[in-house]
Enzyme design. Structure first.
Site, mmCIF file in Angstrom:
data_model
loop_
_atom_site.group_PDB
_atom_site.id
_atom_site.type_symbol
_atom_site.label_atom_id
_atom_site.label_comp_id
_atom_site.label_asym_id
_atom_site.label_seq_id
_atom_site.Cartn_x
_atom_site.Cartn_y
_atom_site.Cartn_z
ATOM 1 N N ASP A 65 2.568 -15.880 -0.172
ATOM 2 C CA ASP A 65 2.094 -14.666 0.482
ATOM 3 C C ASP A 65 1.247 -13.790 -0.443
ATOM 4 O O ASP A 65 1.177 -14.021 -1.647
ATOM 5 C CB ASP A 65 3.289 -13.868 1.035
ATOM 6 N N HIS A 136 14.400 -12.696 4.911
ATOM 7 C CA HIS A 136 13.020 -13.198 4.991
ATOM 8 C C HIS A 136 12.746 -14.231 3.907
ATOM 9 O O HIS A 136 13.337 -14.201 2.822
ATOM 10 C CB HIS A 136 11.989 -12.057 4.993
ATOM 11 N N GLU A 141 9.274 -12.038 8.284
ATOM 12 C CA GLU A 141 10.293 -11.033 8.569
ATOM 13 C C GLU A 141 11.109 -11.402 9.815
ATOM 14 O O GLU A 141 10.645 -12.206 10.641
ATOM 15 C CB GLU A 141 9.604 -9.678 8.817
HETATM 16 C C1 GLP Z 1 9.310 -10.639 -1.499
HETATM 17 C C2 GLP Z 1 8.515 -11.941 -1.498
HETATM 18 C C3 GLP Z 1 9.416 -13.099 -1.187
HETATM 19 C C4 GLP Z 1 10.642 -13.005 -2.074
HETATM 20 C C5 GLP Z 1 11.474 -11.818 -1.683
HETATM 21 C C6 GLP Z 1 12.691 -11.608 -2.533
HETATM 22 O O1 GLP Z 1 9.253 -9.972 -0.311
HETATM 23 N N1 GLP Z 1 7.436 -11.929 -0.587
HETATM 24 O O2 GLP Z 1 8.713 -14.308 -1.386
HETATM 25 O O3 GLP Z 1 11.433 -14.161 -1.953
HETATM 26 O O4 GLP Z 1 10.655 -10.674 -1.800
HETATM 27 O O5 GLP Z 1 12.321 -10.938 -3.684
HETATM 28 P P1 GLP Z 1 13.226 -10.729 -4.948
HETATM 29 O O6 GLP Z 1 13.304 -12.054 -5.605
HETATM 30 O O7 GLP Z 1 12.466 -9.723 -5.779
HETATM 31 O O8 GLP Z 1 14.528 -10.214 -4.483
#
Ligand code: GLP
Length: 233
Positions: A65, A136, A141
């Site tokens: 993304d 997600h 989402e």
């Molecule tokens: C973001 C990214 C995701 C990721 C998620 C969890 O929204 N777009 O790809 O897996 O957050 O993030 P974190 O690893 O910082 O908890």
């Protein structure tokens, strides 16, 4: 599904890096699907530290993304994140690294181009994933349907709150993003899902609850080859 429990983030990082590097050893011209956020940082650090062991010269990467409205010069873009945390430390050809184009005015053209790109690359050999507090994956989402291909999303409050910490000025955080959809994730040969201990409750829901677009990661229950590494609480 293989579920590996580890004791801490360091152990998760080591194991994840082992699996990613093994993929490149087994298929030097593989397509890696990569993730951002805090969770994969340790794995990227470990891969960077072992950059003499494995060559990424023929590897191609597609990221999950990108935020809308942030370009490569923005320190908050995922392009910058990937360069800083991984690409500048390994021998990958930067021309072989792809993220959705969050700067294109015609967002649906940018989405279609990314869907076509993934198809042109022949799909993903190993897709790395984190999981959001609301379940997600990528920026898919909670929704009423599983969105299959690359699409533009309005980020939920939960995601905005969770990701604000990564922004020097949280008010500047874009409210929209482009994300890979479920199709390339589900068609990936293998999926590697990482979760820190703060994600335990949503992880249980995703892995063992009903398969529903309200918990996007639950679709992974239907994938043929998922490896989950999570830190025991
Ligand atoms: C973001 C990214 C995701 C990721 C998620 C969890 O929204 N777009 O790809 O897996 O957050 O993030 P974190 O690893 O910082 O908890």
């Amino acid at each position: 599904m293989r579920v590996l429990t580890v004791q801490n983030n360091e152990e998760m990082a080591q194991k994840a890096a082992d699996i990613l590097l093994a993929q490149v050893i087994l298929k030097p011209d593989c397509v890696l699907g990569l993730a951002t956020g805090s969770t994969p940082l340790g794995a990227y650090r470990s891969m960077a530290a072992r950059n003499k062991e494995v060559s990424f010269a023929q590897v191609k990467t597609v990221n999950l993304d990108e935020y809308c409205g942030l370009d490569a010069t923005s320190p908050d873009s995922y392009v910058s994140y990937m360069r800083e945390n991984l690409f500048s430390h390994i021998d990958i050809d930067i021309a072989n690294t792809y993220l959705p184009d969050g700067m294109q005015e015609d967002v649906s053209a940018a989405c279609n181009a990314y869907t076509a790109l993934i198809a042109r690359l022949g799909g993903i050999d190993l897709q790395l994933l984190g999981i959001g507090h609301n379940g997600h994956i990528g920026f898919n989402e909670p929704d009423t349907v599983f969105q299959m291909d690359t699409h533009c999303v309005t980020l939920s409050k939960s995601t905005l709150d969770a990701n604000a910490v990564h922004f020097a000025r949280p008010a500047d955080m874009p409210k929209k993003a482009i994300t890979m959809g479920m199709r390339p994730i589900m068609q990936a040969e293998r999926v590697l899902l990482l979760a820190g201990k703060e994600k335990q409750s949503i992880l249980q829901e995703a892995l063992y609850g009903p398969v529903t677009p309200q918990v996007p990661a639950s679709i992974l229950q239907l994938h043929k080859h998922v490896i989950v590494i999570y830190v025991a609480a």
